[in-house]
Design a protein around this motif. Structure first.
Motif, short mmCIF file in Angstrom:
data_model
loop_
_atom_site.label_atom_id
_atom_site.label_comp_id
_atom_site.label_asym_id
_atom_site.label_seq_id
_atom_site.Cartn_x
_atom_site.Cartn_y
_atom_site.Cartn_z
N GLU A 148 40.52 44.29 38.04
CA GLU A 148 39.12 44.39 38.42
C GLU A 148 38.87 45.69 39.18
OE1 GLU A 148 36.46 42.23 37.84
OE2 GLU A 148 37.86 41.38 36.39
N GLN A 208 31.24 51.64 43.83
CA GLN A 208 31.76 51.67 42.47
C GLN A 208 32.93 52.63 42.33
OE1 GLN A 208 27.82 52.70 41.11
NE2 GLN A 208 27.64 50.80 39.94
N HIS A 261 35.82 50.63 40.43
CA HIS A 261 35.51 49.37 39.78
C HIS A 261 35.84 49.52 38.29
CE1 HIS A 261 33.17 46.03 38.07
NE2 HIS A 261 33.28 45.47 39.28
N LYS A 262 36.29 48.46 37.66
CA LYS A 262 36.74 48.56 36.26
C LYS A 262 35.65 49.08 35.33
CE LYS A 262 35.62 43.82 34.82
NZ LYS A 262 36.12 42.58 34.20
N ASP A 263 34.37 48.80 35.64
CA ASP A 263 33.29 49.27 34.78
C ASP A 263 33.24 50.79 34.69
OD1 ASP A 263 32.58 46.65 34.35
OD2 ASP A 263 30.89 46.65 35.74
N LYS A 323 36.15 52.13 32.40
CA LYS A 323 35.98 51.75 31.00
C LYS A 323 34.77 52.43 30.36
CE LYS A 323 39.46 48.87 31.05
NZ LYS A 323 40.73 49.20 30.37
N THR A 324 33.99 53.15 31.17
CA THR A 324 32.78 53.80 30.67
C THR A 324 32.96 55.30 30.50
OG1 THR A 324 31.38 52.13 31.73
CG2 THR A 324 30.33 54.22 31.12
#
Length: 317
Positions: A86, A115, A161-163, A166-167
């Motif tokens: 996460e 973030q 943050h993983k978002d 991954k973006t």
């Protein structure tokens, strides 16, 4: 899984065992469920052999081995692609980043709502001439150009943050500008934490002055991409229109002068304004074409990667 720790490395055989045990002690004392991803960027020493041994005895250790040295950005890109936590922590393998900072970085992401959190090596143990002074100049330029108010863009110790991971796409040598890439992608909750910097215990630094030159060139690139990367016609078309307008104005002046003001004067081709007009119109047309080509390339490009993984350990378990 709480945490993924991504560690790019090149020829750090002496530090890997010590680094693993240091991280493991911190993780276990804080009760984290974690994985450690070692990304071997084409090491020529026994680094991969040590990673293999660690992975065989510790299932939380995972590894990727590049076919050759592709660079830190590519190593991070590969690590981000397979990270499952996460929260993702990046750090260097030379023992200059302190794993004991990780729990607080994790809290800043999970509880404080950041973030991305970047480490700030406020007190450094590097050479003042070779690294400290150029680093300060580089960071000043990066702050002014990008608008991201960080003191230390180059610090390898960061939390995401993983978002975020991954973006964003970390390519070329853009690892220095991950906070800028994150901001451009819409992740604007970016924090900073003063972290402890350790003296290098083994080996020699891989950091040279040429990397600062490349860093400043990358800064120009990312500044351009952040403003016009998705709309190149806005830049090239605007300059093209300006050049065409300048060329048209000179041509109009020459035409009016020749027809109505001084019809018996010099030939138009003997006047410097003619060549200014011609050059401006050619440049304007070329800029328009560059903008069109940029738009076509942008709409037709396909995703890819610019590194080759030779081996992996445990990453698909």
């Amino acid at each position: 899984m709480n945490l993924s720790i991504v560690i790019p490395l090149l020829n750090e055989e002496e530090s890997l065992n010590e680094l693993y045990h240091w991280i493991a002690d911190v993780m276990q004392s804080n009760g984290f469920l974690y994985e450690i991803l070692f990304i071997d960027d084409g090491s020529t020493d026994d680094s991969w052999k040590i990673i293999r041994t660690l992975a065989e005895t510790h299932p939380e250790v995972k590894g990727l081995r590049f076919l050759k040295n592709f660079g830190k950005s590519q190593a991070l890109h590969a690590g981000f692609a397979v990270a499952k936590g996460e929260v993702v922590i990046t750090m260097d393998a030379d023992l200059q980043d302190n794993p004991e900072e990780i729990p607080e970085l994790y809290e800043m992401i999970c509880k404080d709502g950041y973030q991305l959190v970047s480490g700030w090596k406020k007190k450094r143990y590097d050479s003042v001439v070779a690294k400290n002074l150029p680093s300060k100049l580089f960071n000043l330029a990066a702050r002014k150009t990008s608008g991201v108010k960080l003191h230390d863009f180059n610090c390898g110790l960061k939390a995401y943050h993983k978002d975020v991971i991954k973006t964003i796409e970390v390519t070329g040598e853009m690892h220095r500008y991950i906070p800028v890439l994150a901001k451009n992608a819409g992740f604007d909750k970016i924090g900073e934490k003063v972290v402890q910097h350790q003296k290098r215990k083994y080996g020699t630094t891989k950091f040279g002055m040429e990397r600062f030159i490349r860093g400043f060139l990358d800064l120009i690139t990312i500044s351009f991409i952040s403003k016009f990367g998705k709309r190149p016609m806005h830049l090239f078309g605007a300059w093209g229109a300006l050049m065409l307008f300048v060329g048209f104005c000179f041509a109009l002046y020459l035409g009016i002068d020749k027809l109505f003001i001084n019809p018996g004067g010099r030939l138009i081709t003997d006047r410097p304004q003619f060549y200014i007009s011609l050059t401006a119109m050619i440049l304007g047309t070329q800029l328009f074409l560059a903008g069109f080509l940029g738009e076509l390339i942008l709409r037709s490009k396909k995703g890819g990667r610019d590194y080759i993984i030779k081996e992996d350990l445990n990453v698909h378990d």
